[in-house]
Design a protein around this motif. Structure first.
Motif, mmCIF file in Angstrom:
data_model
loop_
_atom_site.group_PDB
_atom_site.id
_atom_site.type_symbol
_atom_site.label_atom_id
_atom_site.label_comp_id
_atom_site.label_asym_id
_atom_site.label_seq_id
_atom_site.Cartn_x
_atom_site.Cartn_y
_atom_site.Cartn_z
ATOM 1 N N ARG A 108 0.835 -1.203 0.000
ATOM 2 C CA ARG A 108 0.000 0.000 0.000
ATOM 3 C C ARG A 108 0.876 1.261 0.000
ATOM 4 N NH1 ARG A 108 -2.576 -1.191 4.085
ATOM 5 N NH2 ARG A 108 -4.124 -2.465 2.997
ATOM 6 N N VAL B 67 2.228 1.778 -3.486
ATOM 7 C CA VAL B 67 1.187 2.264 -4.404
ATOM 8 C C VAL B 67 0.902 3.735 -4.145
ATOM 9 C CG1 VAL B 67 -1.243 2.048 -5.041
ATOM 10 C CG2 VAL B 67 0.150 -0.015 -4.712
ATOM 11 N N GLU B 68 0.747 4.102 -2.864
ATOM 12 C CA GLU B 68 0.422 5.484 -2.520
ATOM 13 C C GLU B 68 1.504 6.453 -2.984
ATOM 14 O OE1 GLU B 68 -0.133 5.363 1.672
ATOM 15 O OE2 GLU B 68 -2.173 4.527 1.574
ATOM 16 N N SER C 218 2.168 -0.455 -8.989
ATOM 17 C CA SER C 218 0.870 -0.319 -9.647
ATOM 18 C C SER C 218 -0.266 -0.600 -8.661
ATOM 19 C CB SER C 218 0.789 -1.294 -10.818
ATOM 20 O OG SER C 218 -0.540 -1.431 -11.281
ATOM 21 N N GLU C 219 -1.385 0.068 -8.847
ATOM 22 C CA GLU C 219 -2.547 -0.163 -7.989
ATOM 23 C C GLU C 219 -3.029 -1.609 -8.070
ATOM 24 O OE1 GLU C 219 -5.722 2.563 -8.512
ATOM 25 O OE2 GLU C 219 -4.505 4.355 -8.135
ATOM 26 N N LEU D 163 -2.520 -4.036 -5.153
ATOM 27 C CA LEU D 163 -3.362 -4.020 -3.951
ATOM 28 C C LEU D 163 -4.296 -5.224 -3.886
ATOM 29 C CD1 LEU D 163 -4.302 -0.223 -3.857
ATOM 30 C CD2 LEU D 163 -2.756 -1.423 -2.306
ATOM 31 N N THR D 164 -4.667 -5.735 -5.025
ATOM 32 C CA THR D 164 -5.655 -6.829 -5.055
ATOM 33 C C THR D 164 -5.069 -8.148 -5.562
ATOM 34 O OG1 THR D 164 -6.372 -6.084 -7.261
ATOM 35 C CG2 THR D 164 -7.594 -5.246 -5.352
#
Length: 477
Positions: free
Chosen positions: A173, A176-177, A182-183, A186-187
């Motif tokens: 996280r 990403v922030e 890459s976002e 996160l998943t």
């Protein structure tokens, strides 16, 4: 282009040195090859046969087909094989006599170390010596990291389920922030995240993954850190002595807690805001600890990182070495990065725990300069790289500070009562957080932390999210 006799005279106008070896005849061919191997493993150099090393007189020697075969045979014992052009230079006024000249290129970081008849040699000033085993193994490891690097080996004692998923998600996280990941990360499944960091082989985590994210240190003695506060300037008497264990992020957290506990807190009013900071900048200390955790030699399983706080200094010792290009004398100068553990360094960079590779020393110095604190020094001591910060003498740059204060008031019963109240709360609930203490006491969080830092008999054990407070037994009552 062939070497001329005039060029040869220029090369030998001084005595033998780190890049020049002179032999009278090829009767010393074996010793000459030792020097050739040393040149290949150091900075390169010239090897001449037919020159008297003491008088520097150019004698030459007769060169036959047998001489050339002997030279070719001797060079064949060099591993890896080298392509060397052997030059034969006519000696004026000595018909049939030639100087035999060979130039060898120097060793570059990442190359395989050279051996002659299976033994590696290197240059120490003008002397040819057998290369120490640890230097040879380190160069071999660097030349073939996939075969030898500790961080790239599959973990013997952990699997994917042993890694802290919550921690992995948390550092992802951050990356990403701050735009370094890459976002999608996160998943993604944890296995995919680790795979993109090249921290797995098949379904097994590599040692690098274990160092970064393990929940269970198990058999890994490398994941222990020694923390000590000594009274005075030597190791004769402890004020506080701890051994903590965990992954890199846990150990970083423990180290910073220890600094906050035992170093003085200073503060000044800037506008309407109170600016509080450690006597040695926290960002400089954090960078030094991160460097130790990132670049230590984890294969040395019997050694651990140590942090020692004395009355006059702070020492952070890391079981490791400096790259050949960097010395304690030039480390403060701009340099590129030579990460000892590139996989670990890449994760710390992509999650913003470290910045551009090679800039850590610069940031340490800038943080110290900003606070008017002396920059640290680096040294080598018994297989450890040691970073030493001198603690400011009381009164230095502190005219606007208020050490040991509570909300801007100095000393007195209020201070003592708050110390006692904090200690009682910790005894009743060892898992209580500093945030909870601040809320219950209606004091600021920084005030609570500052008071705990002045209580050497109170310490936090374990990680930030699963640890607990301990109070020394002899302080009870």
């Amino acid at each position: 282009m062939a070497l001329t006799i005039d060029e040869l005279k220029v090369l030998i106008q001084t005595d033998e040195h780190r890049q020049l070896e002179l032999k009278k005849t090829t009767g010393e061919l074996k010793d000459g090859m030792h020097s050739a191997c040393a040149f290949l493993n150091t900075e390169g150099g010239w090897l001449f046969f037919g020159i008297a090393p003491t008088s520097l007189k150019i004698l030459g020697q007769q060169v036959t087909d047998n001489t050339q075969r002997e030279i070719a045979q001797a060079l064949s014992y060099m591993e890896p094989q080298v392509d060397v052009r052997v030059e034969y230079i006519d000696v004026p006024n000595r018909p049939g006599h030639k100087v035999i000249a060979m130039h060898f290129d120097g060793w570059a970081w990442g190359m395989v170390p050279y051996t002659y008849h299976g033994c590696p040699y290197y240059k120490v000033e003008s002397t040819t010596k057998e290369m120490p085993r640890d230097m040879y193994e380190e160069r071999l490891r660097r030349s073939k990291p996939n075969l030898f690097a500790w961080e790239r080996q599959p973990s013997e004692f952990t699997d994917i389920s042993s890694l802290d998923e919550k921690l992995i998600r948390g550092v992802v996280r951050l990356g990403v922030e701050r735009g370094r990941l890459s976002e999608l990360a996160l998943t993604e499944p944890i296995e995919d995240v680790l795979g993109k960091w090249k921290l797995t082989t098949g379904e097994r985590p590599l040692n690098a993954a274990t160092a970064l994210f393990t929940n269970d240190t198990g058999m890994y003695t490398q994941f222990i850190m020694r923390l000590a506060r000594f009274r005075g300037t030597d190791k004769n008497e402890f004020i506080d002595n701890q051994r903590v264990e965990g992954n890199i992020f846990v150990l970083l957290n423990e180290a910073m807690n220890f600094f906050r506990k035992h170093l003085n807190m200073h503060g000044k009013i800037v506008g309407l805001v109170r600016d509080e900071y450690l006597e040695v900048p926290a960002e400089a200390l954090r960078e030094a600890v991160l460097n130790a955790l990132c670049h230590r030699q984890y294969e040395r399983y019997n050694l651990t990182i140590g942090i020692a706080i004395y009355d006059d200094r702070i020492e952070i010792e890391n079981p490791g070495i400096l790259p050949p290009q960097i010395t304690p004398e030039n480390i403060r100068q701009p340099h590129i990065s030579y990460p000892y553990n590139p996989l670990i360094a890449n994760v710390l960079y992509s999650t913003t725990y470290i910045e551009n590779w090679g800039s850590g020393v610069k940031r340490i110095m800038e943080a110290c300069q900003k606070r008017g604190v002396a920059a640290p020094t680096w040294s080598i001591n018994g297989g450890f790289v040691v970073v030493t910060f001198m603690r400011p003498i009381k009164g230095d740059n502190q005219s606007d500070t208020q050490d040991g204060t509570q909300d801007g008031t100095q000393g007195g019963t209020q201070e003592e009562n708050l110390d006692k109240w904090i200690e009682n709360q910790i005894r009743e609930n060892p898992q209580i957080t500093t945030e909870e203490l601040a809320k219950m006491s209606k004091k600021g969080l920084r005030t609570i932390k500052r008071h705990i830092a002045k209580m050497p008999h109170v310490r936090y054990v374990g990680s930030g999210y699963s640890g607990h407070w301990e109070v020394d037994a002899n302080e009870e009552g």
